[in-house]
Design a protein around this motif. Structure first.
Motif, mmCIF file in Angstrom:
data_model
loop_
_atom_site.group_PDB
_atom_site.id
_atom_site.type_symbol
_atom_site.label_atom_id
_atom_site.label_comp_id
_atom_site.label_asym_id
_atom_site.label_seq_id
_atom_site.Cartn_x
_atom_site.Cartn_y
_atom_site.Cartn_z
ATOM 1 N N ARG A 126 0.827 -1.202 0.000
ATOM 2 C CA ARG A 126 0.000 0.000 0.000
ATOM 3 C C ARG A 126 0.864 1.255 0.000
ATOM 4 O O ARG A 126 0.573 2.236 -0.711
ATOM 5 N N ASP A 127 1.946 1.251 0.773
ATOM 6 C CA ASP A 127 2.856 2.402 0.797
ATOM 7 C C ASP A 127 3.496 2.620 -0.572
ATOM 8 O O ASP A 127 3.692 3.769 -1.009
ATOM 9 N N ALA A 128 3.812 1.530 -1.252
ATOM 10 C CA ALA A 128 4.423 1.642 -2.575
ATOM 11 C C ALA A 128 3.437 2.238 -3.583
ATOM 12 O O ALA A 128 3.832 3.035 -4.448
ATOM 13 N N VAL A 129 2.170 1.872 -3.485
ATOM 14 C CA VAL A 129 1.160 2.445 -4.376
ATOM 15 C C VAL A 129 1.010 3.940 -4.116
ATOM 16 O O VAL A 129 0.897 4.736 -5.056
ATOM 17 N N VAL A 130 1.006 4.341 -2.845
ATOM 18 C CA VAL A 130 0.912 5.764 -2.502
ATOM 19 C C VAL A 130 2.090 6.527 -3.121
ATOM 20 O O VAL A 130 1.917 7.610 -3.695
ATOM 21 N N ALA A 131 3.286 5.968 -3.015
ATOM 22 C CA ALA A 131 4.478 6.616 -3.580
ATOM 23 C C ALA A 131 4.387 6.691 -5.103
ATOM 24 O O ALA A 131 4.741 7.712 -5.708
#
Length: 281
Positions: free
Chosen positions: A55-60
């Motif tokens: 999820r953090d990677a998608v936000v980035a």
């Protein structure tokens, strides 16, 4: 030998080398997994990515997408060429990880090949359409957005799925099959003018993280090139259908990474916008 010299010699012989920990690559940084989990690969510690990491990677990736797509095609080509230069400069490191010389050559050449397409793909994939009337009708390709990628093994496999996605203005979240090679490539990307968030790399079990990316509402496309199990690929396709993602599925026999990739890896991740405009008299 004086006692002090003996003590130094003993200390040097007793020194333990610093073992590298292969972390994740998210938003241009190298965090550990938020879960704190690791696993061993050839004696090295590797971060085991979690759902939260995905999820953090998608936000980035989403945060970086508009800026990357808004860069000029010429600039994106320069950045990709810089990646090729840096991979070439770190040949010894990739070779030490087991990448054959021929594959390394092919990976560098593929970066260069895609860099050359950056300011040409729009001309080939778009154009002016003939219409019966006093109008211009123009079709122009645009990036799809955030692309989740299950990468095949090896350096050439990584390059073959990352380069066509980013050269056309997309950003990526990549699930890597070979973590040491993938994070070494991430170190190249981090020092090659690639903006943080354009490429994000997760290591670990893709069967654990891929379903969350397939169902994620802020992921626009799913590349299953590296998925080897038909059952998992079908499950991921069903998950992607819930948010109407486009899905790239390799042929049943797999793809030949050494073959000429053609334009399809790029055009598969482009959307076409058609504009009508009246002609002046």
């Amino acid at each position: 030998m004086p006692k002090s010299s003996k003590a130094v010699a003993v200390a040097e012989n007793a020194r333990l080398t610093v073992r590298k920990t292969y972390k994740l690559y998210i938003g241009g940084k190298f965090p550990r997994s938020e879960s704190g989990r690791t696993y061993l690969v050839d004696g090295d510690n590797v971060a085991l990515a979690s759902r939260k990491d995905a999820r953090d990677a998608v936000v980035a990736a989403r945060a970086a997408q508009s800026g990357w797509a808004g860069a000029t095609a010429y600039n994106r080509g320069q950045v990709l060429y810089r990646v090729a230069e840096m991979v070439e400069a770190r040949r010894a490191e990739f070779t030490a990880l087991g990448v054959p010389a021929g594959e390394l050559d092919a990976a560098v050449d593929r970066w260069v090949w895609y860099a050359g397409w950056s300011d040409k793909i729009a001309q080939v994939a778009g154009g002016a359409n003939p219409v019966a009337g006093p109008f211009f009708n123009i079709s122009a390709p645009e990036p799809t957005g955030v692309v989740a990628v299950v990468a095949p093994a090896g350096l050439l496999g990584l390059v073959s799925v990352i380069a066509p996605a980013v050269v056309t203005g997309n950003t990526t979240v990549v699930l890597a099959a070979d973590p040491q090679i993938a994070i070494t490539l991430a170190e190249v990307l981090a020092t090659s003018d690639v903006p943080g968030g354009v490429v994000n790399i997760l290591t670990g079990r893709y069967a654990e993280t891929a379903p969350w990316l397939a169902a994620h509402a802020d992921v626009n496309a799913l590349d299953l090139t590296g998925v080897e199990h038909a059952e998992l690929a079908a499950e991921l396709e069903r998950a992607a259908a819930g948010t109407l993602k486009r899905v790239i599925r390799p042929p049943a026999g797999g793809i030949d990474l050494s073959a000429d990739p053609g334009l399809k890896p790029m055009t598969a991740l482009l959307e076409t916008k058609t504009v009508w405009h009246p002609k002046g008299y």
